[in-house]
Scaffold this active site. Structure first.
Site, short mmCIF file in Angstrom:
data_model
loop_
_atom_site.label_atom_id
_atom_site.label_comp_id
_atom_site.label_asym_id
_atom_site.label_seq_id
_atom_site.Cartn_x
_atom_site.Cartn_y
_atom_site.Cartn_z
CE LYS A 54 -1.48 1.89 3.64
NZ LYS A 54 -1.96 2.02 5.00
CG ASP A 83 -6.57 4.31 2.63
OD1 ASP A 83 -7.65 3.97 2.08
OD2 ASP A 83 -6.32 5.50 2.92
#
Ligand code: SF4
Length: 208
Positions: free
Chosen positions: A117, A135
């Site tokens: 991420k 996220d």
């Protein structure tokens, strides 16, 4: 206005989405993203200017006393772990990559504190590379809007979003979904009464 078109609504709400982290160069951005894990951009923005003005080069940052970094970044949480990430990341970039953050997801994810991420956020924000970082906001919004199913993990959600949106829109859609989750479709008390996507949302009834 009600719409079933998620992209249209995101464009309406956030026509020109921007990353809310403050940074001046590639390594400042990468470190800011690492610090933002389990924290907020606002909080990160209160500590990064202090770190990067006190230790204004990678060589100063890698030699910074751990205790001082811990003291400065305390407000963002997990400060011991994150202070050591900062020192290690600065050391790796300075010693092994000539002071330039590598533009390569595989390499980035070998850095301490950098997962897929974080690497995706960095690459899409700094290099405008097509990437969708999932996220907590993107995950929640995707599930509520049935872009992903409840049991999907972040990698599965990322793959579904990459299919759903055209590649050239990935970086923008990621930012828009983060902002939508942060300011409208919040985890607690989302703003459903004003949301134009209410007809396609599976959460709506609980929150009106
Ligand atoms: Fe989020 Fe509510 Fe809109 Fe659903 S209706 S997407 S829960 S703000």
């Amino acid at each position: 206005m009600k719409t079933n078109n998620i992209s249209e609504y995101l464009d309406y709400l956030f026509p020109n989405p921007k990353c809310e982290l403050i940074y001046n160069n590639d390594y400042e951005l990468l470190i800011a993203i690492v610090l933002s894990a389990q924290s907020t951009d606002k909080r990160v923005n209160t500590v990064t200017p202090i770190i990067f003005s006190k230790y204004n080069t990678l060589s100063k940052l890698k030699e910074a006393p751990l205790e001082d970094l811990e003291k400065i970044i305390r407000p963002v949480g997990s400060f011991r772990k994150k202070a050591s990430y900062i020192k290690n990341i600065a050391t790796i970039i300075d010693n092994e990559y000539n002071g330039v953050v590598p533009r390569d997801r595989e390499i980035l994810t070998t850095f301490p504190g950098v997962g897929r991420k974080t690497a995706n956020v960095f690459l899409s924000e700094y290099y405008n590379e097509p990437a969708i970082a999932v996220d907590t906001h993107v995950e929640r919004v995707s599930k509520r809007l049935k872009l992903a199913s409840k049991k999907d993990d972040v990698l599965k959600i990322e793959k579904k979003l990459m299919k759903y949106y055209p590649k050239e829109e990935w970086a923008k859609r990621h930012l828009q979904m983060v902002l939508f989750g942060r300011y409208h479709c919040k985890a607690i008390k989302p703003n459903c009464s004003e949301c134009k996507l209410i007809d396609i949302c599976i959460e709506k009834k609980k929150n009106i």
